[in-house]
Write a protein that holds these residues in place. Sequence first.
Motif, short mmCIF file in Angstrom:
data_model
loop_
_atom_site.label_atom_id
_atom_site.label_comp_id
_atom_site.label_asym_id
_atom_site.label_seq_id
_atom_site.Cartn_x
_atom_site.Cartn_y
_atom_site.Cartn_z
N ALA A 198 70.43 88.14 46.90
CA ALA A 198 70.40 87.34 45.98
C ALA A 198 68.84 86.88 45.51
CB ALA A 198 71.12 85.78 46.44
N PHE A 199 68.08 86.92 46.48
CA PHE A 199 66.54 86.57 46.46
C PHE A 199 65.82 87.67 46.05
CE2 PHE A 199 63.27 83.96 46.45
CZ PHE A 199 62.42 83.82 47.69
N ALA A 200 66.22 88.97 46.53
CA ALA A 200 65.21 90.10 46.65
C ALA A 200 64.73 90.34 45.04
CB ALA A 200 65.83 91.34 47.08
N PRO A 201 65.53 90.03 44.33
CA PRO A 201 65.02 90.56 42.89
C PRO A 201 64.00 89.53 42.32
CG PRO A 201 67.48 90.61 42.58
CD PRO A 201 67.07 89.98 44.05
N PHE A 202 63.69 88.67 42.80
CA PHE A 202 62.78 87.59 42.50
C PHE A 202 61.13 87.97 43.05
CE2 PHE A 202 65.07 84.65 39.99
CZ PHE A 202 66.44 84.49 40.50
N THR A 203 61.49 88.98 44.20
CA THR A 203 60.22 89.32 44.64
C THR A 203 58.98 89.98 43.58
OG1 THR A 203 61.13 91.49 45.57
CG2 THR A 203 60.96 89.41 46.99
N PRO A 204 59.50 90.81 42.78
CA PRO A 204 58.45 91.16 41.54
C PRO A 204 58.17 89.95 40.87
CG PRO A 204 60.54 92.60 41.71
CD PRO A 204 60.80 91.47 42.38
N TRP A 205 58.72 88.75 40.88
CA TRP A 205 58.18 87.81 39.96
C TRP A 205 57.07 86.96 40.84
CZ3 TRP A 205 60.53 86.10 35.36
CH2 TRP A 205 61.45 87.20 34.81
N PHE A 206 56.90 87.14 42.15
CA PHE A 206 56.11 86.29 42.79
C PHE A 206 54.70 86.47 42.37
CE2 PHE A 206 59.37 85.39 45.45
CZ PHE A 206 59.28 85.62 46.74
N MET A 207 54.30 87.75 41.71
CA MET A 207 52.99 87.86 41.34
C MET A 207 52.76 87.04 40.22
SD MET A 207 50.94 91.14 39.80
CE MET A 207 51.37 90.69 38.08
N SER A 208 53.70 86.90 39.25
CA SER A 208 53.62 85.84 38.20
C SER A 208 53.39 84.44 38.58
CB SER A 208 54.75 86.35 37.12
OG SER A 208 54.83 87.83 36.84
N TYR A 209 54.42 84.12 39.42
CA TYR A 209 54.23 82.76 40.08
C TYR A 209 52.91 82.52 40.49
CZ TYR A 209 59.56 82.90 39.82
OH TYR A 209 60.93 83.33 39.21
N GLU A 210 52.42 83.38 41.18
CA GLU A 210 51.11 83.30 41.70
C GLU A 210 49.92 83.23 40.75
OE1 GLU A 210 51.03 86.86 44.25
OE2 GLU A 210 51.39 85.90 46.01
N LYS A 211 49.88 83.84 39.88
CA LYS A 211 49.00 83.87 38.56
C LYS A 211 49.06 82.56 37.92
CE LYS A 211 47.80 88.43 37.77
NZ LYS A 211 47.39 89.74 36.83
N TYR A 212 50.27 82.12 37.61
CA TYR A 212 50.49 80.94 36.68
C TYR A 212 50.37 79.63 37.51
CZ TYR A 212 51.99 83.52 32.70
OH TYR A 212 51.94 84.42 31.69
N GLY A 213 50.99 79.93 39.09
CA GLY A 213 50.80 78.66 39.90
C GLY A 213 49.30 78.34 40.70
N GLU A 214 48.78 79.57 40.57
CA GLU A 214 47.39 79.58 41.48
C GLU A 214 47.61 79.30 42.64
OE1 GLU A 214 44.42 77.09 39.50
OE2 GLU A 214 44.35 78.47 37.77
N PHE A 215 48.66 80.12 43.39
CA PHE A 215 48.47 80.19 44.86
C PHE A 215 49.07 81.54 45.44
CE2 PHE A 215 53.29 80.69 45.10
CZ PHE A 215 53.53 80.28 43.94
N LYS A 216 48.75 81.65 46.88
CA LYS A 216 49.35 83.13 47.00
C LYS A 216 50.72 82.78 48.21
CE LYS A 216 46.22 86.11 45.83
NZ LYS A 216 46.54 86.45 44.44
N VAL A 217 51.75 83.71 47.85
CA VAL A 217 52.76 83.50 48.65
C VAL A 217 52.44 83.88 50.14
CG1 VAL A 217 55.17 84.41 49.06
CG2 VAL A 217 54.33 84.15 46.65
N ALA A 218 51.59 84.72 50.34
CA ALA A 218 51.29 85.11 51.66
C ALA A 218 50.63 84.12 52.33
CB ALA A 218 50.43 86.50 51.76
N GLU A 219 49.92 83.05 51.73
CA GLU A 219 49.59 81.98 52.49
C GLU A 219 50.43 80.86 52.70
OE1 GLU A 219 46.04 80.86 49.98
OE2 GLU A 219 45.08 82.89 50.45
N VAL A 220 51.22 80.59 51.59
CA VAL A 220 52.01 79.59 51.65
C VAL A 220 53.41 79.55 52.62
CG1 VAL A 220 53.67 78.31 49.92
CG2 VAL A 220 51.50 78.58 49.30
N ALA A 221 53.78 81.00 52.24
CA ALA A 221 54.95 81.52 53.13
C ALA A 221 54.91 82.81 53.52
CB ALA A 221 56.22 81.13 52.15
N PRO A 222 54.06 83.01 54.60
CA PRO A 222 53.80 84.36 54.95
C PRO A 222 55.09 85.32 55.24
CG PRO A 222 52.85 82.85 56.59
CD PRO A 222 53.28 82.16 55.38
N LYS A 223 55.94 84.63 56.01
CA LYS A 223 57.02 85.22 56.50
C LYS A 223 58.01 85.71 55.41
CE LYS A 223 57.41 83.29 60.94
NZ LYS A 223 58.02 81.85 61.73
#
Lengths: 261, 228
Positions: A198-223
């Motif tokens: 259910a969630f895997a297809p959203f992983t390529p969207w992380f980069m876009s969320y990071e750019k628009y939201g100005e955050f890094k998934v690796a910092e906010v939610a490293p696991k």
Amino acid sequence: MLSCSPTSTHHPHSTSSQHSHPQTQTDRHPSNAPTMASEKSSSDLTLLDFWVSPFGQRVRIALAEKSLPYEYVEEDLLAGKSERLLQSNPVHKKIPVLLHGGKPVNESLIIVQYLDEAFPDTPSLLPSDPYARAQARFWADYVDKKVYDCGSRLWKLKGEPQAQARAEMLEILKTLETELGDKEFFGGEHGFGFVDAAFAPFTPWFMSYEKYGEFKVAEVAPKIAAWAERVGKRESVAKSLYSPDKVYDFIGVLKKMYGIE
Amino acid sequence: MAGEGDLKLLGLLVSPFVVRVRMALSMKGVSYEYIEVDVFNKSEILLKSNPVHEKVPVLIHHGKPICESLAIVEYVDEVWGGAAPSILPADPYERAIARFWAAYIDDKLFPAWIGAVKAATEEEKAEKVSQTLAALARLEEAFAKCSNGKAFFGGDTVGYLDLALGCNLFWFETLREMFDVELIDEGRTPLLASWAQRFGEAAAVKDVVPNVDKAVEHAKKMRRMFVH
């Protein structure tokens, strides 16, 4: 403004000049219509889909996990919805639609459960224990209610509403981080499961969320970031998803179409 | 049948989602401890057992919480699978159809009628009522297809989709009382009208439906709190 409900399987249009048909992708996954999907299949399955739709991708992942052959049909949503789509899903008029022996099944998570139940001799995505199943349904529903909608607000909006979407997205990622914990997959003992699909297809969207939201998934939610990397290497996922760059470009196309700066 | 030791349900008497779960438990003949929660002043037990959504119903079985009413109904059906009747249909395709319409009820029908309850203006209320009627028109068609000429969505006996829709019926009566609006009527939705009658009489589900005046009271409280 585009509005997509959280359980939406609708995907927005892309302009035909920029629409990349799956078979011409020069991406890391050259074809989203793998060999088993290009023939009319013995399992009599047809998937009406749209290349970049995370909802459609869930179904593609499930079909791949189960090694089920199917016919992939790209709905050119820009050209207008096909007669077959409108007839198969008259209520929501959205992809993905799974046709099994011509009978339509709609709503991505419902389709995935259907595949588990209609093909019981294939690897299942839901676990067998009732409590674990209830947990899986809860978390898949959580992803459905939250991720796409919040992500859309991140790239559509500005100012205060965007800041709010950003805060919500961080909250969502942290909540999922807590749920994942130290497990390899959300499915835990079961292995790669329903929530992972259910969630895997959203992983390529992380980069876009990071750019628009100005955050890094690796910092906010490293696991979650580590899980995304792991899951991205899994064959069924790798061949179903498009790259983060392609997703980012697609969002750009949408924004232009809808006159969003 | 005993709830196999340790079974609690956190709920709100007038929540259709709670009623839905209570109907499922009633169908299985399962006993449980019911705990009424103040949703306007959320108690510790609720916040602890459903930290993500802070909502009822929450079923707590052997100390482990299960949330989201449709997931709870499937859980109940699976755990007490031996106890007739089965709530979900047996056939995978019929299950997919039942799940589709249950999701439709929660995603489209519920927001419409609750919107009518909470509406700040007559205009907004009319709009929400109109959306509710449109959703019910769809469900009328669904009933024709699913029931196959039988008494319930589930066939001869009450099933998953009957519960999914049936738990809303007492609120439709509430809206009739509060706003003089007929949501399911013989003229527009004859199949649902006769189904609603049969559902209301079904022994398994009768006892857990609250009185309409309790729902009216709750609606007024909601309006006082949220409508300005």
